[in-house]
Write an enzyme that holds these catalytic residues in place. Structure first.
Site, PDB file in Angstrom:
ATOM      1  N   GLU A  31       0.699  -1.116  -0.166  1.00  0.00           N
ATOM      2  CA  GLU A  31      -0.045  -0.022  -0.052  1.00  0.00           C
ATOM      3  C   GLU A  31       0.823   1.597  -0.152  1.00  0.00           C
ATOM      4  O   GLU A  31       1.564   1.421   0.902  1.00  0.00           O
ATOM      5  CB  GLU A  31      -0.882   0.109   1.237  1.00  0.00           C
ATOM      6  CG  GLU A  31      -1.818   1.188   1.185  1.00  0.00           C
ATOM      7  CD  GLU A  31      -2.639   1.181   2.259  1.00  0.00           C
ATOM      8  OE1 GLU A  31      -3.181   0.056   2.754  1.00  0.00           O
ATOM      9  OE2 GLU A  31      -3.242   2.141   2.911  1.00  0.00           O
ATOM     10  N   LYS A  55      -7.167  -0.877  11.884  1.00  0.00           N
ATOM     11  CA  LYS A  55      -6.360  -1.126  10.552  1.00  0.00           C
ATOM     12  C   LYS A  55      -5.017  -0.201  10.172  1.00  0.00           C
ATOM     13  O   LYS A  55      -3.858  -0.804   9.821  1.00  0.00           O
ATOM     14  CB  LYS A  55      -7.331  -1.150   9.545  1.00  0.00           C
ATOM     15  CG  LYS A  55      -6.861  -1.865   8.231  1.00  0.00           C
ATOM     16  CD  LYS A  55      -6.329  -0.906   7.238  1.00  0.00           C
ATOM     17  CE  LYS A  55      -5.939  -1.697   5.757  1.00  0.00           C
ATOM     18  NZ  LYS A  55      -5.118  -0.927   4.952  1.00  0.00           N
ATOM     19  N   ASP A  72       4.607 -14.533  11.687  1.00  0.00           N
ATOM     20  CA  ASP A  72       3.017 -14.901  11.379  1.00  0.00           C
ATOM     21  C   ASP A  72       2.274 -13.684  11.661  1.00  0.00           C
ATOM     22  O   ASP A  72       1.667 -13.622  12.799  1.00  0.00           O
ATOM     23  CB  ASP A  72       2.839 -16.160  12.289  1.00  0.00           C
ATOM     24  CG  ASP A  72       1.340 -16.740  11.913  1.00  0.00           C
ATOM     25  OD1 ASP A  72       0.482 -16.031  11.353  1.00  0.00           O
ATOM     26  OD2 ASP A  72       1.195 -17.804  12.644  1.00  0.00           O
ATOM     27  N   HIS A 117      -1.893   9.979  -0.825  1.00  0.00           N
ATOM     28  CA  HIS A 117      -2.080   8.769  -1.786  1.00  0.00           C
ATOM     29  C   HIS A 117      -1.757   9.042  -3.200  1.00  0.00           C
ATOM     30  O   HIS A 117      -1.058   8.368  -3.848  1.00  0.00           O
ATOM     31  CB  HIS A 117      -3.130   8.034  -1.580  1.00  0.00           C
ATOM     32  CG  HIS A 117      -3.587   7.239  -0.305  1.00  0.00           C
ATOM     33  ND1 HIS A 117      -2.718   5.972  -0.214  1.00  0.00           N
ATOM     34  CD2 HIS A 117      -4.169   7.050   0.617  1.00  0.00           C
ATOM     35  CE1 HIS A 117      -3.160   5.289   0.758  1.00  0.00           C
ATOM     36  NE2 HIS A 117      -4.040   5.999   1.225  1.00  0.00           N
TER      37      HIS A 117
HETATM   38  C1  MEV Z   1      -5.879   2.767   5.211  1.00  0.00           C
HETATM   39  O1  MEV Z   1      -4.874   1.621   4.912  1.00  0.00           O
HETATM   40  C2  MEV Z   1      -5.704   2.867   6.746  1.00  0.00           C
HETATM   41  C3  MEV Z   1      -6.645   4.302   7.259  1.00  0.00           C
HETATM   42  O2  MEV Z   1      -7.981   3.982   6.755  1.00  0.00           O
HETATM   43  C4  MEV Z   1      -6.429   4.191   8.603  1.00  0.00           C
HETATM   44  C5  MEV Z   1      -7.545   5.175   9.439  1.00  0.00           C
HETATM   45  O3  MEV Z   1      -8.783   5.443   8.816  1.00  0.00           O
HETATM   46  O4  MEV Z   1      -7.124   5.382  10.525  1.00  0.00           O
HETATM   47  C6  MEV Z   1      -6.442   5.687   6.662  1.00  0.00           C
END
Ligand code: MEV
Length: 428
Positions: free
Chosen positions: A82, A266, A282, A380
């Site tokens: 990513e 995430k 892992d 991005h």
């Molecule tokens: C994207 O890979 C991760 C985010 O969505 C984390 C977040 O929203 O805090 C940008």
């Protein structure tokens, strides 16, 4: 001594980058770096790692810069597909340096193995019997030879839980608390559970059913903390106070709402997994443990916290389980994973775990800072544009040219990339 501050790294070509990393690392020379990253995992080795192998699958390995963890500079290898993750974490690590970087600490590397004991007549009597014989059981298991025991690890405790309010007949669950030292420990724990099983059956009169480690490694916890002076947070038209309060408000959202907490976490895992994968560990185990830990209160919530201290600094803290090893498994056989361990100069699994959690915290801050200010898409854009340019067939210098043109036009689509590429190639 390694230095993790390398200015202008982004603008160097591949060879120059490798040279710089080798120069900046106190342990790794260029030829080791080159051979680990060029040859990588051999097909021959891969054939023995999993079943039905027909080839290899490669991912980008970037370097997280600027990290200072417990007073030591660390160059952090990150494997991820990513865009923006490596850059985001590196930038936040740079801001954190003003107050000494990341301060991390970890518990002993204790893992849990579980034995499910069925068909027990009196669950509470059986539990007591196991507890009365605990010392003997621990000594028995610790007599089996294992590399972890040679390194000073071994079973530290045995606990027993009763589940009797069920729709099926109740059962016991025995926990082996195993100090796995520098291993992730899964094999050792599973073996120990199987070794202990006949003794448990003899003591309880029951039948041991499942014998397996728990991926909720809540005895193997790492905490990392960073303090960011408010003036470091200011950028473009955003004041430091605005950014700080925006990050705290974003955290408050994740603290109360599982829908947001999942995405927030995430973001943490973007940083965590990248280092876990780079070191051959892992990542499914780490993911499973992280999310279960995030729900330990009964409600799924944020793994990190963000607040301000009395001086108005932004304070970030991340606490999570981190079951990683530096010996055995893919860490031992994958040349790039070996290189990654060497590059970070980690001497123990705990030290690696502290780095990983610090990178998770940095990455979380990068996401919250972007979301609380300019939005996530801007950062991005340019890397996304490069990916589109590559998929449209651009190579070499043309990648950057096609990408910059699309960013300038705010039109990042494959069709446009193909058109721009055609024009550049025909000299238009
Ligand atoms: C994207 O890979 C991760 C985010 O969505 C984390 C977040 O929203 O805090 C940008």
């Amino acid at each position: 001594m390694t230095t993790s501050r390398i200015s202008g790294f982004y603008n160097l070509n591949l060879d120059e980058r490798r040279k710089k990393i080798a120069e900046s690392s106190s342990l790794l020379d260029l030829s080791t770096l080159d051979s680990a990253l060029t040859t990588g995992l051999s097909l021959e080795t891969a054939l023995h790692m999993v079943e039905n192998v027909i080839g290899l699958y490669a991912l980008p390995l970037g370097i997280g810069l600027n990290f200072q963890i417990n007073g030591r500079d660390v160059l952090v290898p990150m494997v991820i597909e990513e865009p923006s993750v490596v850059a985001g974490a590196s930038f936040m690590a740079k801001l954190a340096r003003a107050k000494g970087g990341f301060i991390a600490e970890s518990t002993e590397p204790l893992m849990i193995g579980q034995l499910q004991v069925l068909e027990v007549d009196n669950l509470y009597e059986a539990k007591q019997k196991i507890l009365d014989n605990k010392q003997e059981l621990i000594e028995y298991i610790n007599t089996f030879p294992s590399s972890i025991k040679k390194r000073g690890g071994g079973i530290r405790d045995i606990e027993v839980r009763v589940f009797d309010d069920l729709i099926i007949r109740g059962f016991l669950v025995v926990h082996l608390i195993y100090d796995v030292r520098d291993a992730m420990g899964a094999n050792a724990i599973n073996t120990a559970c199987e070794q202990l099983s006949p003794k448990i059956e003899a003591l309880t009169g029951g039948k041991v059913h499942l014998k397996i480690l728990s991926n909720l490694s809540d005895r193997r916890i790492v905490k990392s903390k960073c303090v960011i002076p408010v003036k470091e947070l200011a950028f473009d038209s955003f004041s430091g106070e605005e950014v700080r309060d925006g990050i705290i408000a974003a955290y408050a959202f994740a603290a109360v709402d599982p829908y947001r907490a999942t995405t927030h976490n995430k973001g943490v895992m973007n940083g965590v997994d990248a280092v876990v994968i780079a070191t051959g560990n892992d990542w499914r185990a780490i993911e499973a443990g992280a999310h279960a830990y995030a729900a330990r209160s009964g409600k799924y919530t944020s793994l990190s916290t963000w607040s301000k201290d009395n001086e108005g600094n932004l304070v970030g803290e991340l606490e999570m389980p981190m079951a990683v090893g530096i010996v055995g498994g893919a860490t031992k056989v994958h040349p790039a994973a070996q290189m990654a361990i060497q590059l970070m100069d980690v001497k123990s699994a705990n030290e690696l775990a502290e780095i990983i959690v610090s990178v998770g915290l940095a990455q979380n801050m990068a996401a919250l800072r972007a979301l609380a200010t300019e939005g996530i898409q801007r950062g991005h854009m340019s890397l996304h544009a490069r990916q589109i340019a590559i998929s449209a067939g651009a190579s070499g210098d043309l990648i950057e040219k096609v990408a910059s043109q699309m960013v300038l036009e705010k039109n990042i689509r494959s069709e446009r990339a193909e058109e721009i590429l055609k024009n550049l190639e025909s000299g238009k």
